[in-house]
Design a protein around this motif. Structure first.
Motif, PDB file in Angstrom:
ATOM      1  N   LEU A 172     124.727  45.909  69.973  1.00 39.69           N
ATOM      2  CA  LEU A 172     124.106  45.193  68.891  1.00 39.69           C
ATOM      3  C   LEU A 172     123.130  44.072  69.432  1.00 39.69           C
ATOM      4  O   LEU A 172     122.218  44.032  68.899  1.00 39.69           O
ATOM      5  N   ILE A 173     123.658  43.368  70.346  1.00 40.05           N
ATOM      6  CA  ILE A 173     122.802  42.141  70.732  1.00 40.05           C
ATOM      7  C   ILE A 173     121.571  42.637  71.519  1.00 40.05           C
ATOM      8  O   ILE A 173     120.615  42.189  71.326  1.00 40.05           O
ATOM      9  N   GLU A 174     121.737  43.785  72.414  1.00 39.41           N
ATOM     10  CA  GLU A 174     120.515  44.457  72.814  1.00 39.41           C
ATOM     11  C   GLU A 174     119.608  44.741  72.029  1.00 39.41           C
ATOM     12  O   GLU A 174     118.422  44.767  72.140  1.00 39.41           O
ATOM     13  N   ALA A 175     120.063  45.543  70.858  1.00 41.14           N
ATOM     14  CA  ALA A 175     119.225  46.175  69.870  1.00 41.14           C
ATOM     15  C   ALA A 175     118.569  45.193  68.913  1.00 41.14           C
ATOM     16  O   ALA A 175     117.521  45.119  68.698  1.00 41.14           O
ATOM     17  N   ILE A 176     119.140  43.853  68.811  1.00 45.32           N
ATOM     18  CA  ILE A 176     118.363  42.830  68.163  1.00 45.32           C
ATOM     19  C   ILE A 176     117.331  42.184  69.372  1.00 45.32           C
ATOM     20  O   ILE A 176     116.290  41.941  68.492  1.00 45.32           O
ATOM     21  N   GLU A 206     126.073  53.649  82.696  1.00 49.00           N
ATOM     22  CA  GLU A 206     126.917  53.387  81.715  1.00 49.00           C
ATOM     23  C   GLU A 206     127.185  54.324  80.603  1.00 49.00           C
ATOM     24  O   GLU A 206     126.779  54.219  79.517  1.00 49.00           O
ATOM     25  N   PRO A 207     128.126  55.353  81.079  1.00 51.88           N
ATOM     26  CA  PRO A 207     128.040  56.571  80.137  1.00 51.88           C
ATOM     27  C   PRO A 207     128.906  56.371  78.812  1.00 51.88           C
ATOM     28  O   PRO A 207     128.579  57.053  78.077  1.00 51.88           O
ATOM     29  N   ASP A 208     129.652  55.335  78.842  1.00 47.23           N
ATOM     30  CA  ASP A 208     130.592  55.071  77.591  1.00 47.23           C
ATOM     31  C   ASP A 208     130.008  53.973  76.724  1.00 47.23           C
ATOM     32  O   ASP A 208     130.668  53.431  75.813  1.00 47.23           O
ATOM     33  N   ARG A 209     128.650  53.262  77.027  1.00 47.53           N
ATOM     34  CA  ARG A 209     127.979  52.178  76.258  1.00 47.53           C
ATOM     35  C   ARG A 209     127.182  52.717  75.078  1.00 47.53           C
ATOM     36  O   ARG A 209     126.061  53.496  75.527  1.00 47.53           O
ATOM     37  N   PRO A 210     127.307  52.611  74.148  1.00 46.11           N
ATOM     38  CA  PRO A 210     126.276  52.970  72.941  1.00 46.11           C
ATOM     39  C   PRO A 210     124.812  52.407  73.233  1.00 46.11           C
ATOM     40  O   PRO A 210     124.993  51.282  73.529  1.00 46.11           O
ATOM     41  N   ARG A 211     123.969  52.973  72.715  1.00 47.44           N
ATOM     42  CA  ARG A 211     122.664  52.277  72.489  1.00 47.44           C
ATOM     43  C   ARG A 211     122.203  52.466  71.003  1.00 47.44           C
ATOM     44  O   ARG A 211     122.385  53.362  70.642  1.00 47.44           O
ATOM     45  N   ILE A 212     122.159  51.189  70.574  1.00 48.51           N
ATOM     46  CA  ILE A 212     121.959  51.191  69.122  1.00 48.51           C
ATOM     47  C   ILE A 212     120.317  50.961  69.305  1.00 48.51           C
ATOM     48  O   ILE A 212     119.762  49.963  69.715  1.00 48.51           O
ATOM     49  N   MET A 255     124.733  50.091  57.305  1.00 46.21           N
ATOM     50  CA  MET A 255     123.666  50.047  58.207  1.00 46.21           C
ATOM     51  C   MET A 255     123.145  51.358  58.718  1.00 46.21           C
ATOM     52  O   MET A 255     123.855  52.165  59.149  1.00 46.21           O
ATOM     53  N   ARG A 256     121.715  51.531  58.785  1.00 49.45           N
ATOM     54  CA  ARG A 256     121.362  52.754  59.081  1.00 49.45           C
ATOM     55  C   ARG A 256     120.846  52.572  60.407  1.00 49.45           C
ATOM     56  O   ARG A 256     119.557  51.979  60.445  1.00 49.45           O
ATOM     57  N   VAL A 257     121.307  52.937  61.332  1.00 57.29           N
ATOM     58  CA  VAL A 257     120.926  52.810  62.940  1.00 57.29           C
ATOM     59  C   VAL A 257     121.024  54.107  63.528  1.00 57.29           C
ATOM     60  O   VAL A 257     121.802  55.032  63.324  1.00 57.29           O
ATOM     61  N   SER A 258     120.306  54.211  64.868  1.00 54.48           N
ATOM     62  CA  SER A 258     120.411  55.353  65.779  1.00 54.48           C
ATOM     63  C   SER A 258     121.210  55.101  66.795  1.00 54.48           C
ATOM     64  O   SER A 258     121.171  53.880  67.458  1.00 54.48           O
ATOM     65  N   VAL A 259     122.301  55.702  66.977  1.00 53.45           N
ATOM     66  CA  VAL A 259     123.200  55.476  68.083  1.00 53.45           C
ATOM     67  C   VAL A 259     123.321  56.441  69.062  1.00 53.45           C
ATOM     68  O   VAL A 259     123.600  57.802  68.579  1.00 53.45           O
ATOM     69  N   ASP A 260     123.134  56.089  70.461  1.00 53.73           N
ATOM     70  CA  ASP A 260     123.001  57.287  71.446  1.00 53.73           C
ATOM     71  C   ASP A 260     124.279  57.013  72.291  1.00 53.73           C
ATOM     72  O   ASP A 260     124.246  56.131  72.882  1.00 53.73           O
TER      73      ASP A 260
END
Length: 74
Positions: free
Chosen positions: A53-57, A13-19, A1-6
């Motif tokens: 992932l749910i947020e990104a979807i 929320e410093p430890d939560r990834p953003r996809i 899967m090619r995604v951007s993760v920040d």
């Protein structure tokens, strides 16, 4: 899967990834990953991944909702 993760701090929320899902293949991979996470026991890291992932979807769905183009004739 090619995604951007920040992994930077955002929204307090410093430890939560953003996809960010960039392609339909990414979308499908994200849904499969969520299903795999749902089928297994999860720790805190996996819960954060699942939430991201749910947020990104949801973002993808809002941007690609074909129904939003339908309008009643005036």
């Amino acid at each position: 899967m090619r995604v951007s993760v920040d992994h930077s701090a955002h929204c307090g929320e410093p430890d939560r990834p953003r996809i960010r899902i960039e392609t339909l293949d990414d979308y499908e991979s994200a849904t499969r990953r969520i299903a795999a996470l749902d089928a297994s026991s999860r720790g805190e890291t996996e819960e954060r991944e699942r939430a991201a992932l749910i947020e990104a979807i949801a973002v993808w769905d809002r941007r690609h909702d074909d129904a939003s183009g339908w309008r009643e004739p005036s």
